[in-house]
Design an enzyme around this catalytic site. Structure first.
Site, PDB file in Angstrom:
ATOM      1  N   TRP A   1       0.738  -1.180   0.626  1.00 57.45           N
ATOM      2  CA  TRP A   1       0.112   0.153  -0.051  1.00 57.45           C
ATOM      3  C   TRP A   1       1.195   0.946  -0.098  1.00 57.45           C
ATOM      4  O   TRP A   1       1.876   1.219   0.594  1.00 57.45           O
ATOM      5  CB  TRP A   1      -1.112   0.293   1.149  1.00 57.45           C
ATOM      6  CG  TRP A   1      -2.182  -0.880   1.462  1.00 57.45           C
ATOM      7  CD1 TRP A   1      -1.799  -1.953   1.535  1.00 57.45           C
ATOM      8  CD2 TRP A   1      -3.458  -0.626   0.684  1.00 57.45           C
ATOM      9  NE1 TRP A   1      -3.506  -2.668   1.130  1.00 57.45           N
ATOM     10  CE2 TRP A   1      -4.181  -2.104   0.624  1.00 57.45           C
ATOM     11  CE3 TRP A   1      -3.552   0.222  -0.153  1.00 57.45           C
ATOM     12  CZ2 TRP A   1      -5.560  -1.799   0.167  1.00 57.45           C
ATOM     13  CZ3 TRP A   1      -4.887   0.039  -0.927  1.00 57.45           C
ATOM     14  CH2 TRP A   1      -5.757  -1.227  -0.930  1.00 57.45           C
TER      15      TRP A   1
ATOM     16  N   ALA B   1       0.831  -3.832   5.740  1.00 55.05           N
ATOM     17  CA  ALA B   1       1.656  -3.294   7.267  1.00 55.05           C
ATOM     18  C   ALA B   1       1.445  -4.895   7.887  1.00 55.05           C
ATOM     19  O   ALA B   1       1.618  -5.461   8.516  1.00 55.05           O
ATOM     20  CB  ALA B   1       1.222  -2.312   8.118  1.00 55.05           C
ATOM     21  N   PHE B   2      -0.452  -5.469   7.782  1.00 54.80           N
ATOM     22  CA  PHE B   2      -0.287  -6.515   8.741  1.00 54.80           C
ATOM     23  C   PHE B   2       0.122  -7.486   8.678  1.00 54.80           C
ATOM     24  O   PHE B   2       0.385  -8.359   9.535  1.00 54.80           O
ATOM     25  CB  PHE B   2      -2.603  -6.295   8.998  1.00 54.80           C
ATOM     26  CG  PHE B   2      -2.520  -7.200  10.024  1.00 54.80           C
ATOM     27  CD1 PHE B   2      -2.704  -6.604  11.630  1.00 54.80           C
ATOM     28  CD2 PHE B   2      -3.708  -8.513   9.813  1.00 54.80           C
ATOM     29  CE1 PHE B   2      -3.441  -7.160  12.581  1.00 54.80           C
ATOM     30  CE2 PHE B   2      -3.662  -8.854  11.690  1.00 54.80           C
ATOM     31  CZ  PHE B   2      -3.618  -8.441  12.163  1.00 54.80           C
ATOM     32  N   GLU B   3       0.692  -8.246   7.655  1.00 55.57           N
ATOM     33  CA  GLU B   3       1.712  -9.146   7.415  1.00 55.57           C
ATOM     34  C   GLU B   3       2.867  -9.241   7.046  1.00 55.57           C
ATOM     35  O   GLU B   3       3.533 -10.254   7.283  1.00 55.57           O
ATOM     36  CB  GLU B   3       1.225  -9.763   5.116  1.00 55.57           C
ATOM     37  CG  GLU B   3      -0.056  -9.440   4.750  1.00 55.57           C
ATOM     38  CD  GLU B   3      -1.458  -8.318   4.738  1.00 55.57           C
ATOM     39  OE1 GLU B   3      -2.459  -8.521   5.051  1.00 55.57           O
ATOM     40  OE2 GLU B   3      -0.456  -7.142   5.091  1.00 55.57           O
TER      41      GLU B   3
ATOM     42  N   PHE C   1       3.370   2.242   5.045  1.00 56.17           N
ATOM     43  CA  PHE C   1       2.387   3.502   5.131  1.00 56.17           C
ATOM     44  C   PHE C   1       0.871   3.360   5.803  1.00 56.17           C
ATOM     45  O   PHE C   1       0.620   2.793   5.239  1.00 56.17           O
ATOM     46  CB  PHE C   1       2.656   4.630   4.684  1.00 56.17           C
ATOM     47  CG  PHE C   1       2.127   6.266   4.635  1.00 56.17           C
ATOM     48  CD1 PHE C   1       2.725   7.070   5.983  1.00 56.17           C
ATOM     49  CD2 PHE C   1       1.322   5.929   3.355  1.00 56.17           C
ATOM     50  CE1 PHE C   1       1.992   7.769   5.505  1.00 56.17           C
ATOM     51  CE2 PHE C   1       1.534   7.186   3.748  1.00 56.17           C
ATOM     52  CZ  PHE C   1       1.686   8.790   4.771  1.00 56.17           C
TER      53      PHE C   1
ATOM     54  N   VAL D   1      -1.821   4.187   6.708  1.00 53.98           N
ATOM     55  CA  VAL D   1      -3.497   5.582   6.901  1.00 53.98           C
ATOM     56  C   VAL D   1      -4.925   5.277   7.867  1.00 53.98           C
ATOM     57  O   VAL D   1      -4.994   4.132   7.737  1.00 53.98           O
ATOM     58  CB  VAL D   1      -3.311   6.515   5.337  1.00 53.98           C
ATOM     59  CG1 VAL D   1      -1.918   6.578   4.864  1.00 53.98           C
ATOM     60  CG2 VAL D   1      -4.134   5.951   4.850  1.00 53.98           C
TER      61      VAL D   1
ATOM     62  N   ARG E   1      -9.615   2.366  11.638  1.00 56.04           N
ATOM     63  CA  ARG E   1      -8.515   0.527  12.002  1.00 56.04           C
ATOM     64  C   ARG E   1      -7.406   1.470  12.042  1.00 56.04           C
ATOM     65  O   ARG E   1      -6.900   0.075  12.689  1.00 56.04           O
ATOM     66  CB  ARG E   1      -9.394   0.779  10.798  1.00 56.04           C
ATOM     67  CG  ARG E   1      -8.791  -0.923  10.573  1.00 56.04           C
ATOM     68  CD  ARG E   1      -9.243  -1.881   9.600  1.00 56.04           C
ATOM     69  NE  ARG E   1      -8.690  -3.115   9.268  1.00 56.04           N
ATOM     70  CZ  ARG E   1      -7.312  -3.369   8.238  1.00 56.04           C
ATOM     71  NH1 ARG E   1      -7.281  -2.304   7.479  1.00 56.04           N
ATOM     72  NH2 ARG E   1      -7.617  -4.073   7.843  1.00 56.04           N
TER      73      ARG E   1
ATOM     74  N   SER F   1      11.626  -0.624  12.650  1.00 59.29           N
ATOM     75  CA  SER F   1      10.323  -0.253  12.577  1.00 59.29           C
ATOM     76  C   SER F   1      10.636   0.731  11.461  1.00 59.29           C
ATOM     77  O   SER F   1      11.070   2.513  11.697  1.00 59.29           O
ATOM     78  CB  SER F   1       9.378   0.150  13.125  1.00 59.29           C
ATOM     79  OG  SER F   1       8.227   0.520  13.012  1.00 59.29           O
TER      80      SER F   1
ATOM     81  N   HIS G   1       1.579  16.807   0.562  1.00 61.16           N
ATOM     82  CA  HIS G   1       1.002  15.591   1.333  1.00 61.16           C
ATOM     83  C   HIS G   1       2.478  14.158   0.485  1.00 61.16           C
ATOM     84  O   HIS G   1       3.021  13.751   1.919  1.00 61.16           O
ATOM     85  CB  HIS G   1      -0.116  14.809   2.021  1.00 61.16           C
ATOM     86  CG  HIS G   1      -0.428  15.373   2.896  1.00 61.16           C
ATOM     87  ND1 HIS G   1      -1.346  15.268   4.115  1.00 61.16           N
ATOM     88  CD2 HIS G   1      -0.618  16.958   4.088  1.00 61.16           C
ATOM     89  CE1 HIS G   1      -1.953  16.710   4.273  1.00 61.16           C
ATOM     90  NE2 HIS G   1      -1.494  17.400   4.530  1.00 61.16           N
TER      91      HIS G   1
END
Length: 169
Positions: A25, A59-61, A83, A85, A91, A116, A130
């Site tokens: 992502w 990120a969760f993986e 990242f 967001v 969440r 990290s 941004h």
């Protein structure tokens, strides 16, 4: 993380291997951490072929991949970059917390340092200002992770391990 490699901490005595796990992502932004990491290692004389790159969906993986890589025994350090967001439903806080907790558990359970560059901005909008800011910010954080990795691997080499303590007894 320190802004520069400490003069008091020597660089690793052997050539360390690193793994970089990057979330897919926002790949154009997240990839800058990888590039900053590789560029900083190169400034200290380390070749890019000493770093293996792994891409995961989000990120969760990352923690599971970090755990498997740490257990492989191939790496002296692992860098995670993502990242996370705010999608408007809060969440992101839970995801970021789970990822950071998982990474800490990986390094403590496997005795391999994990660094990290999983960042969670308070506000992010996909407009040029941004995008540009976080593009530069991830590059800087990747370079900081490289310096931290070099210092940490070197300082861990100086610490006694259970095996060296037994041999000395």
């Amino acid at each position: 993380m320190n802004q520069s490699v400490s003069r008091n901490t020597p660089l690793p005595t052997r050539t360390p291997r690193y793994a970089v796990i990057q979330a897919g992502w926002h790949a154009e932004i997240v990839g800058q951490a990888r590039e900053g990491f590789l560029d900083e290692l190169a400034r200290h004389g380390y070749a890019a072929d000493l770093v293996d790159i792994y891409t995961v969906p989000g990120a969760f993986e990352i923690p599971l991949h970090a755990q498997r890589l740490a257990r492989s025994g191939r790496y002296d350090g692992i860098v995670a970059t993502a990242f996370v967001v705010d999608g408007g439903i809060y969440r992101h806080d839970f995801v970021a917390s789970a990822v950071i907790d998982g990474l800490m558990r990986v390094q403590l359970d496997n005795d391999v340092p994990v660094f990290s560059v999983v960042l969670t901005p308070h506000h992010f909008h996909e407009h040029d200002q941004h995008q540009d800011y976080f593009f530069r910010h991830f590059s800087q954080k990747g370079a900081e992770a490289a310096r931290a990795a070099l210092e940490t691997v070197a300082s861990l080499e100086q610490l006694p391990t259970a095996a060296t303590e037994l041999a000395a007894a």
